[in-house]
Scaffold this active site. Sequence first.
Site, mmCIF file in Angstrom:
data_model
loop_
_atom_site.group_PDB
_atom_site.id
_atom_site.type_symbol
_atom_site.label_atom_id
_atom_site.label_comp_id
_atom_site.label_asym_id
_atom_site.label_seq_id
_atom_site.Cartn_x
_atom_site.Cartn_y
_atom_site.Cartn_z
ATOM 1 N N CYS A 148 0.825 -1.220 0.000
ATOM 2 C CA CYS A 148 0.000 0.000 0.000
ATOM 3 C C CYS A 148 0.851 1.259 0.000
ATOM 4 O O CYS A 148 0.635 2.190 -0.789
ATOM 5 C CB CYS A 148 -0.927 -0.021 1.209
ATOM 6 S SG CYS A 148 -0.102 -0.447 2.755
ATOM 7 N N HIS A 227 -2.430 5.555 6.417
ATOM 8 C CA HIS A 227 -1.043 5.982 6.605
ATOM 9 C C HIS A 227 -0.938 7.420 6.096
ATOM 10 O O HIS A 227 -1.670 7.813 5.179
ATOM 11 C CB HIS A 227 -0.068 5.183 5.741
ATOM 12 C CG HIS A 227 -0.125 3.697 5.873
ATOM 13 N ND1 HIS A 227 0.133 3.040 7.046
ATOM 14 C CD2 HIS A 227 -0.354 2.722 4.954
ATOM 15 C CE1 HIS A 227 0.054 1.717 6.823
ATOM 16 N NE2 HIS A 227 -0.245 1.511 5.574
HETATM 17 P P1 NAD Z 1 -5.399 -10.528 6.359
HETATM 18 O O1 NAD Z 1 -4.781 -11.180 7.532
HETATM 19 O O2 NAD Z 1 -6.455 -9.496 6.556
HETATM 20 O O3 NAD Z 1 -6.013 -11.631 5.385
HETATM 21 C C1 NAD Z 1 -5.358 -12.798 5.045
HETATM 22 C C2 NAD Z 1 -6.389 -13.911 4.854
HETATM 23 O O4 NAD Z 1 -5.719 -15.099 4.444
HETATM 24 C C3 NAD Z 1 -7.154 -14.242 6.134
HETATM 25 O O5 NAD Z 1 -8.522 -14.388 5.799
HETATM 26 C C4 NAD Z 1 -6.548 -15.570 6.569
HETATM 27 O O6 NAD Z 1 -7.465 -16.374 7.268
HETATM 28 C C5 NAD Z 1 -6.200 -16.187 5.223
HETATM 29 N N1 NAD Z 1 -5.171 -17.231 5.292
HETATM 30 C C6 NAD Z 1 -4.205 -17.393 6.229
HETATM 31 N N2 NAD Z 1 -3.458 -18.475 5.943
HETATM 32 C C7 NAD Z 1 -3.975 -19.006 4.810
HETATM 33 C C8 NAD Z 1 -3.645 -20.133 4.037
HETATM 34 N N3 NAD Z 1 -2.628 -20.928 4.351
HETATM 35 N N4 NAD Z 1 -4.390 -20.390 2.921
HETATM 36 C C9 NAD Z 1 -5.428 -19.598 2.574
HETATM 37 N N5 NAD Z 1 -5.779 -18.511 3.285
HETATM 38 C C10 NAD Z 1 -5.064 -18.215 4.386
HETATM 39 O O7 NAD Z 1 -4.191 -9.944 5.496
HETATM 40 P P2 NAD Z 1 -4.237 -8.716 4.487
HETATM 41 O O8 NAD Z 1 -4.059 -7.471 5.265
HETATM 42 O O9 NAD Z 1 -5.394 -8.853 3.573
HETATM 43 O O10 NAD Z 1 -2.872 -8.931 3.714
HETATM 44 C C11 NAD Z 1 -2.759 -9.824 2.622
HETATM 45 C C12 NAD Z 1 -1.551 -9.439 1.779
HETATM 46 O O11 NAD Z 1 -1.762 -8.127 1.281
HETATM 47 C C13 NAD Z 1 -0.218 -9.388 2.541
HETATM 48 O O12 NAD Z 1 0.811 -9.724 1.630
HETATM 49 C C14 NAD Z 1 -0.105 -7.938 2.939
HETATM 50 O O13 NAD Z 1 1.227 -7.534 3.150
HETATM 51 C C15 NAD Z 1 -0.696 -7.276 1.699
HETATM 52 N N6 NAD Z 1 -1.232 -5.936 1.909
HETATM 53 C C16 NAD Z 1 -1.943 -5.627 3.054
HETATM 54 C C17 NAD Z 1 -2.418 -4.344 3.215
HETATM 55 C C18 NAD Z 1 -3.142 -3.916 4.455
HETATM 56 O O14 NAD Z 1 -2.983 -2.804 4.866
HETATM 57 N N7 NAD Z 1 -3.942 -4.746 5.075
HETATM 58 C C19 NAD Z 1 -2.211 -3.380 2.233
HETATM 59 C C20 NAD Z 1 -1.544 -3.743 1.050
HETATM 60 C C21 NAD Z 1 -1.043 -5.022 0.914
#
Ligand code: NAD
Length: 346
Positions: A148, A227
């Site tokens: 992000c 942020h």
């Molecule tokens: P999150 O924790 O909100 O969601 C992750 C999901 O994946 C959850 O529903 C979890 O239960 C599931 N999960 C966990 N292990 C798993 C597995 N083995 N198989 C299938 N599903 C599984 O995380 P998020 O914030 O959505 O982040 C996801 C990605 O996006 C990360 O790489 C993060 O760095 C990136 N990201 C996050 C944000 C943010 O601010 N939240 C912003 C940009 C990028």
Amino acid sequence: MGHVGLLMAKVKVGVNGYGTIGKRVAAAVSAQDDMELVGVTKTRPNFEAKAALAKGYDLYVPDESVQAFKDAGVEIAGTIKDMYKKVDIVVDCTPGNVGEMYKAQYLEAGVKAIFQGGEDHSLTGISFNSTANYSESWGAQLSRVVSCNTTGLLRTMYPIDKALKVEHAFVTIVRRAADPGDSKNGPINGLEPSVKLPTHHGPDVQSVMPWMDINTMAVKASTTLMHVQTVVAQLSRESSTEEVLGILREAPRVRLVSSKEGIKSSAQIMELARDLGRDRSDMYEIVVWEDGVKVVGNTLYFYQAIHQESDVIPENIDCIRAMCKVEQDVKKSVAKTDKALGISRS
Ligand code: NAD
């Protein structure tokens, strides 16, 4: 290529990991007329699994979770491996470093995959941002939509660099401590500096703009909303505040706001997103305070706010179009994505 794309079958998309990012990618894919959401994966039959079903999404689960879903009476369409057979591309939205474990499965199943910013650039060798390098992911088997904060920096710094050549940039990131639906992370009190310096955000920008001299520091703050980044950039020549504002006004997915119109903080930006009636109150654009942009000689100063839950969503949609060779013209893909998500300049 655009009109050919429309005649072709819709791209079939699966979303692995239905959390903050995965939910939004699933909804955004469903909103496109050239894509079809095959389903989403869940590991546990919790309230989010039930909400996904209520939205009409098919659920796919790991082999070891099948029984738990049966016991809870939550209907599944199959296992994650069944989902691979029905899709052209998986958008991996699992937590950072989990996606890495799935790479071999995607390759073995012969499906394309997009990873998120929690994975390293080396996992895919290509990182993606619509404004800066859409065509680099053309036809790619694997790509990665940068984080992000990095997406925010690329959306503004790429057009500024193109017009004014940035000699070097220094950015401080005030990071939200946790996402709104997260009650585990913190701090809920205090400001926590990232002591591993410089932070990873600079090299992450360089995964898309390798020529950019940029360094970053970060402080976690007790907020969940957004942020905020402070940017100081040394330009190759003298410029003016008006010239930079002109560049930012034209930049895709950048929204200028003003403290004079009452937007003094991230709180009012989120209120604006609610007023706009966006899905999940998302602010996909990078928000720059117009009256906080200042050029003195060769030095540019500005502030920008990043809605971490949603700014990477339009990029994931464009990345699907590039990797699946649906639309060669980045401007057309961006316009199509933005129209479907309700992103406009007003
Ligand atoms: P999150 O924790 O909100 O969601 C992750 C999901 O994946 C959850 O529903 C979890 O239960 C599931 N999960 C966990 N292990 C798993 C597995 N083995 N198989 C299938 N599903 C599984 O995380 P998020 O914030 O959505 O982040 C996801 C990605 O996006 C990360 O790489 C993060 O760095 C990136 N990201 C996050 C944000 C943010 O601010 N939240 C912003 C940009 C990028």
